[in-house]
Design a protein around this motif. Structure first.
Motif, PDB file in Angstrom:
ATOM      1  N   ALA A  97       0.814  -1.216   0.000  1.00 54.26           N
ATOM      2  CA  ALA A  97       0.000   0.000   0.000  1.00 54.26           C
ATOM      3  C   ALA A  97       0.845   1.262   0.000  1.00 54.26           C
ATOM      4  O   ALA A  97       0.573   2.204  -0.756  1.00 54.26           O
ATOM      5  CB  ALA A  97      -0.947  -0.016   1.203  1.00 54.26           C
ATOM      6  N   TRP A 103      -3.638  -6.762   4.360  1.00 52.26           N
ATOM      7  CA  TRP A 103      -4.212  -5.447   4.039  1.00 52.26           C
ATOM      8  C   TRP A 103      -3.174  -4.594   3.322  1.00 52.26           C
ATOM      9  O   TRP A 103      -3.479  -3.914   2.348  1.00 52.26           O
ATOM     10  CB  TRP A 103      -4.686  -4.753   5.320  1.00 52.26           C
ATOM     11  CG  TRP A 103      -5.469  -3.503   5.052  1.00 52.26           C
ATOM     12  CD1 TRP A 103      -6.826  -3.387   4.944  1.00 52.26           C
ATOM     13  CD2 TRP A 103      -4.932  -2.181   4.844  1.00 52.26           C
ATOM     14  NE1 TRP A 103      -7.173  -2.078   4.679  1.00 52.26           N
ATOM     15  CE2 TRP A 103      -6.029  -1.323   4.609  1.00 52.26           C
ATOM     16  CE3 TRP A 103      -3.660  -1.653   4.831  1.00 52.26           C
ATOM     17  CZ2 TRP A 103      -5.865   0.035   4.369  1.00 52.26           C
ATOM     18  CZ3 TRP A 103      -3.475  -0.297   4.577  1.00 52.26           C
ATOM     19  CH2 TRP A 103      -4.585   0.535   4.351  1.00 52.26           C
ATOM     20  N   GLY A 115      -2.551  -5.985  -0.247  1.00 57.29           N
ATOM     21  CA  GLY A 115      -3.669  -5.698  -1.139  1.00 57.29           C
ATOM     22  C   GLY A 115      -3.732  -4.249  -1.578  1.00 57.29           C
ATOM     23  O   GLY A 115      -4.540  -3.896  -2.445  1.00 57.29           O
ATOM     24  N   GLY A 116      -2.873  -3.425  -1.012  1.00 53.81           N
ATOM     25  CA  GLY A 116      -2.850  -2.008  -1.380  1.00 53.81           C
ATOM     26  C   GLY A 116      -2.374  -1.749  -2.794  1.00 53.81           C
ATOM     27  O   GLY A 116      -2.514  -0.635  -3.301  1.00 53.81           O
ATOM     28  N   VAL A 149      -9.222 -10.966   3.858  1.00 48.98           N
ATOM     29  CA  VAL A 149      -8.810  -9.556   3.803  1.00 48.98           C
ATOM     30  C   VAL A 149      -8.533  -9.138   2.367  1.00 48.98           C
ATOM     31  O   VAL A 149      -8.955  -8.055   1.930  1.00 48.98           O
ATOM     32  CB  VAL A 149      -7.565  -9.325   4.687  1.00 48.98           C
ATOM     33  CG1 VAL A 149      -7.046  -7.899   4.502  1.00 48.98           C
ATOM     34  CG2 VAL A 149      -7.886  -9.589   6.150  1.00 48.98           C
ATOM     35  N   GLU A 168     -11.775  -8.628   0.564  1.00 51.46           N
ATOM     36  CA  GLU A 168     -12.432  -7.377   0.951  1.00 51.46           C
ATOM     37  C   GLU A 168     -11.731  -6.173   0.328  1.00 51.46           C
ATOM     38  O   GLU A 168     -12.387  -5.223  -0.118  1.00 51.46           O
ATOM     39  CB  GLU A 168     -12.438  -7.257   2.475  1.00 51.46           C
ATOM     40  CG  GLU A 168     -13.349  -8.287   3.157  1.00 51.46           C
ATOM     41  CD  GLU A 168     -13.202  -8.281   4.668  1.00 51.46           C
ATOM     42  OE1 GLU A 168     -12.241  -7.639   5.162  1.00 51.46           O
ATOM     43  OE2 GLU A 168     -14.027  -8.920   5.353  1.00 51.46           O
ATOM     44  N   ARG A 169     -10.396  -6.214   0.298  1.00 52.74           N
ATOM     45  CA  ARG A 169      -9.642  -5.116  -0.318  1.00 52.74           C
ATOM     46  C   ARG A 169      -9.989  -5.017  -1.812  1.00 52.74           C
ATOM     47  O   ARG A 169     -10.193  -3.907  -2.340  1.00 52.74           O
ATOM     48  CB  ARG A 169      -8.142  -5.349  -0.158  1.00 52.74           C
ATOM     49  CG  ARG A 169      -7.593  -5.093   1.220  1.00 52.74           C
ATOM     50  CD  ARG A 169      -7.514  -3.600   1.516  1.00 52.74           C
ATOM     51  NE  ARG A 169      -6.179  -3.075   1.275  1.00 52.74           N
ATOM     52  CZ  ARG A 169      -5.904  -1.791   1.178  1.00 52.74           C
ATOM     53  NH1 ARG A 169      -6.878  -0.891   1.233  1.00 52.74           N
ATOM     54  NH2 ARG A 169      -4.669  -1.362   1.006  1.00 52.74           N
ATOM     55  N   ASP A 172     -13.490  -3.502  -2.170  1.00 57.08           N
ATOM     56  CA  ASP A 172     -13.519  -2.071  -1.859  1.00 57.08           C
ATOM     57  C   ASP A 172     -12.888  -1.241  -2.971  1.00 57.08           C
ATOM     58  O   ASP A 172     -13.362  -0.145  -3.291  1.00 57.08           O
ATOM     59  CB  ASP A 172     -12.783  -1.805  -0.541  1.00 57.08           C
ATOM     60  CG  ASP A 172     -13.521  -2.374   0.671  1.00 57.08           C
ATOM     61  OD1 ASP A 172     -14.718  -2.679   0.539  1.00 57.08           O
ATOM     62  OD2 ASP A 172     -12.891  -2.520   1.733  1.00 57.08           O
ATOM     63  N   ILE A 173     -11.818  -1.762  -3.554  1.00 60.98           N
ATOM     64  CA  ILE A 173     -11.086  -1.010  -4.573  1.00 60.98           C
ATOM     65  C   ILE A 173     -11.740  -1.157  -5.945  1.00 60.98           C
ATOM     66  O   ILE A 173     -11.614  -0.278  -6.800  1.00 60.98           O
ATOM     67  CB  ILE A 173      -9.607  -1.477  -4.607  1.00 60.98           C
ATOM     68  CG1 ILE A 173      -8.916  -1.069  -3.301  1.00 60.98           C
ATOM     69  CG2 ILE A 173      -8.860  -0.898  -5.807  1.00 60.98           C
ATOM     70  CD1 ILE A 173      -7.519  -1.641  -3.125  1.00 60.98           C
TER      71      ILE A 173
END
Length: 531
Positions: free
Chosen positions: A162, A197, A200-201, A221, A224-225, A228-229
Motif C-alpha cells: 500500500a 491489508w 492488497g494495497g 482480507v 475485501e480489499r 472495496d477497490i
C-alpha cells in the motif's frame, strides 16, 4: 560506475532515519506522497509510467521468483523486458534488468548521474531533501525502462504494498500476490490479516489481480480489499492442473516444491498481460470486473510459456554449485515459512547427492540473519538437517577496506552484527541441548575486526564471509584460495577444528538465513558476478 555506487550509498537510510519511519508509520501515506515529489523532480511523471505496461507483484515469500518466471515467459515471446527487483546479491545493477541482464556499468553510471543530477539540483528548493536508497533506485529503474523503451516492466514491491514507493504506479496491466507470511512486523503489522491489508494495497480499480492460495483469514482480507477497490481478484490453480499436450508435466528452472505456486501465479500474470497486449477485446473484458474473488481457470500453456518456466534462473534461491568434492547449497530464506521450504529443498537435494557420493560426507551450515528476524525459530527448523558444523558470520564479504561498495550497509554497526552472530551461536548450542557457556569474548585483531570467537564445540563465528568459506573448504576450492583474497589470520586451535573437514571425502555447505549473506558468498564463489 564505482563513483555512482559510492554516491548511491550516501542515500542509505541510517538507523535514526529508520526509527523515524517507524514513529511515523501511523501516517505512511505521507511517505508515499513524497515519492511523487521526487519523481517530478527527477523529470518523470506518473503518466509516463502508464506506458511501461507494468506487472506489479507483491507478497512475503516468492515474489521475486514469480517475477523471474513472468519476465522469462514474456521474454520467450520476444518482448523487450524490464525487471526491477530487490535486494541485489553482488552488484546493485542486478536490481535493474533489461532483457534478462543487469544493465551495463556504463549505462548504469549514465542513467544514475542523469537522475541524481536532477534531484541534487533541486534539493535546495525542497528543504535539502533527497530520496532514500530504495526510493532513488525505484525512480532510476523507471527512468531506465522508459529510456530503453521496454515493452513490459515487471516490478517487484520492496516492502508491503500500500505505501511502498513502487505504488506510485497508477495503471498497471495486472497485479500479483505471492504467498503471505510474517515479516517486517514493525512496519507492516504483526498478524497475517494486517500484512494482507498492506499487500492488497497494490490493487487498482478495474485492474485484474491474481493471488496464490492463502490461509483463510488473509484471503478474506484480500477479497475485501479487492471489493472495496473494485479490482477483479482471482485465485491461481495448482500447477498440475495446467495440462500440456506437448511435453507432459510442466518443468521449472527453479528447484523446490514451493516454486510450483509461484510458477502458477506467473502463468496467470503472463497470460493476462499477453491477452491485453494481443487482444483489445480481452483487455476490455479483463477490466470489466467490479471486484471480488473467483477461481482463475487453468489453461494449456503455450510452448513458449513452458520454455520460459523451464529456462528461468534466479540466483541465490534453491541454487546448487558444485566444485569437485564441495557442493554449495544457497538459499536466501529469511522467514520461518521460507526456511521451511529451504529445509525441504536442501534435505531432498543433499540426500540425492549423498546417495551417489563416494566416501563420507560432512554437512556444514553457514548462517546469518538480520533485522527483526526470529533467528531461533529459523535455527530450530534447521536442526533436522543434522549438520556436523554450524558456522556463523556477519554479512561482511571480507575484512579489508576495499570490499565491494555494492554490498556496503551503513545501517548496522559491525559490533551489532557480530553480537548477533554470537547470539545465534549460543542459540544453536542451546537447541542442541548443550549447556550454555558464558558469552564469548570478541577478539579484536589489528584490523579492528574480531578474528574469531572461539568455542569448545562444533560451532564457530568468523568475522567475514570469506574467512568462513575458506575455513569450511579447507583449501579445496581453488577460487577461494586465490592469493589476492586476504583474510584475518585464524588461530591454530580454530584451524585444528577442521580435521573432520580435511578427512571428509565430500563437503555439503548450506548457506542461508539472509539474501545478503548468499550474495556475499556468491561474490567469492562466482567472481564473474562481480565483474
Amino acid at each position: 560506475m564505482h563513483d555512482a555506487v559510492c554516491t548511491l550509498n550516501t542515500l542509505q537510510t541510517n538507523a535514526s532515519a529508520l526509527e523515524q519511519v517507524r514513529r511515523e508509520r501511523g501516517h505512511p501515506e505521507v511517505q508515499l506522497q513524497a515519492m511523487f515529489g521526487f519523481l517530478k523532480r527527477a523529470g518523470l511523471t506518473v503518466e509516463e509510467l502508464d506506458h511501461l505496461n507494468i506487472i506489479h507483484v507483491t507478497g512475503t515469500k516468492g515474489k521475486g521468483s514469480t517475477c523471474a518466471f513472468t519476465e522469462q515467459i514474456l521474454r520467450s515471446y520476444g518482448f523487450r523486458t524490464g525487471f526491477y527487483s530487490s535486494p541485489h546479491l553482488v552488484q546493485v545493477r542486478e536490481r535493474i534488468r533489461v532483457d534478462g541482464h543487469p544493465i551495463g556499468r556504463d549505462l548504469f553510471a549514465k542513467y544514475f548521474w542523469e537522475v541524481y543530477g536532477r534531484l541534487d539540483q533541486t534539493k535546495d528548493t525542497h528543504g535539502g531533501t533527497m530520496p532514500a536508497y530504495f526510493r532513488f533506485l525505484t525512480i532510476l529503474a523507471f527512468h531506465v525502462f522508459l529510456q530503453e523503451k521496454v515493452d513490459v516492466a515487471v516490478i517487484e514491491v520492496g516492502l508491503g504494498g500500500a505505501y511502498d514507493c513502487t505504488n506510485i504506479i497508477r495503471k498497471p496491466w495486472v497485479c500479483g500476490i505471492s504467498s503471505l507470511g510474517i515479516d517486517h512486523t514493525s512496519i507492516l503489522g504483526d498478524t497475517l490479516e494486517k500484512i494482507a491489508w498492506q499487500k492488497g494495497g497494490i490493487f487498482k480499480p478495474g485492474v485484474p489481480a491474481f493471488t496464490v492460495k492463502q490461509q483463510e483469514a488473509p484471503m478474506t482480507v484480500l477479497q475485501e480489499r479487492a471489493k472495496d477497490i473494485g479490482c477483479p481478484l482471482s485465485v491461481c490453480p495448482e500447477l498440475d492442473q495446467y495440462q500440456s499436450s506437448v511435453s507432459g508435466p510442466v518443468r521449472l528452472g527453479l528447484a523446490g516444491l514451493h516454486q510450483r505456486s509461484n510458477a502458477s501465479l506467473a502463468l496467470q500474470l503472463a497470460h493476462c498481460w499477453l491477452q491485453r497486449r494481443c487482444s483489445a477485446e480481452a483487455a476490455v473484458a479483463s477490466a470489466e470486473g467490479s471486484g471480488g474473488l473467483c477461481a482463475a481457470p487453468a489453461f494449456e500453456p503455450s510452448p513458449r510459456m513452458l520454455r520460459g518456466l523451464a529456462e528461468t534462473e534466479w540466483q541465490g534461491r534453491n541454487q546448487c554449485l558444485t566444485r569437485s568434492s564441495i557442493t554449495y547449497f544457497l538459499d536466501g530464506a529469511h522467514t520461518t515459512r521460507s526456511m521451511q521450504a529451504c529445509v525441504s529443498w536442501f534435505s531432498e537435494a543433499a540426500a540425492q547427492r549423498e546417495a551417489s557420493a563416494t566416501g563420507s560426507v560432512v554437512r556444514v551450515l553457514l548462517f546469518n540473519a538480520t533485522g527483526e528476524r526470529d533467528c531461533v525459530a529459523m535455527l530450530k527448523l534447521l536442526l533436522p538437517c543434522h549438520f556436523d558444523f554450524a558456522v556463523f558470520c556477519p554479512n561482511i564479504t571480507e575484512t579489508i577496506a576495499a570490499c565491494n561498495a555494492d554490498q556496503q550497509n551503513f545501517n548496522v554497526s559491525v559490533e551489532n552484527m557480530l553480537t548477533r552472530c554470537l547470539d545465534n551461536q549460543r542459540s544453536w548450542r542451546v537447541l542442541h541441548g548443550q549447556e550454555e557457556e558464558p558469552a564469548a569474548e570478541l577478539l579484536i585483531g589489528s584490523g579492528g575486526l574480531p578474528l574469531v570467537a572461539e568455542r569448545r564445540s562444533a560451532t564457530l563465528v568468523f568475522p567475514c564471509i570469506l574467512s568462513a568459506l575458506q575455513w569450511i573448504t579447507q583449501g579445496r576450492d581453488s577460487v577461494l584460495s586465490d592469493p589476492s583474497k586476504h583474510v584475518a589470520p585464524v588461530k591454530a586451535s580454530v584451524a585444528a577444528k577442521g580435521a573432520l573437514l580435511q578427512e571428509a571425502a565430500n563437503i555439503h555447505v548450506l548457506i542461508t538465513g539472509s539474501l545478503h549473506l548468499v550474495g556475499g558468498a556468491l561474490k567469492h564463489l562466482e567472481p564473474s558476478l562481480a565483474s
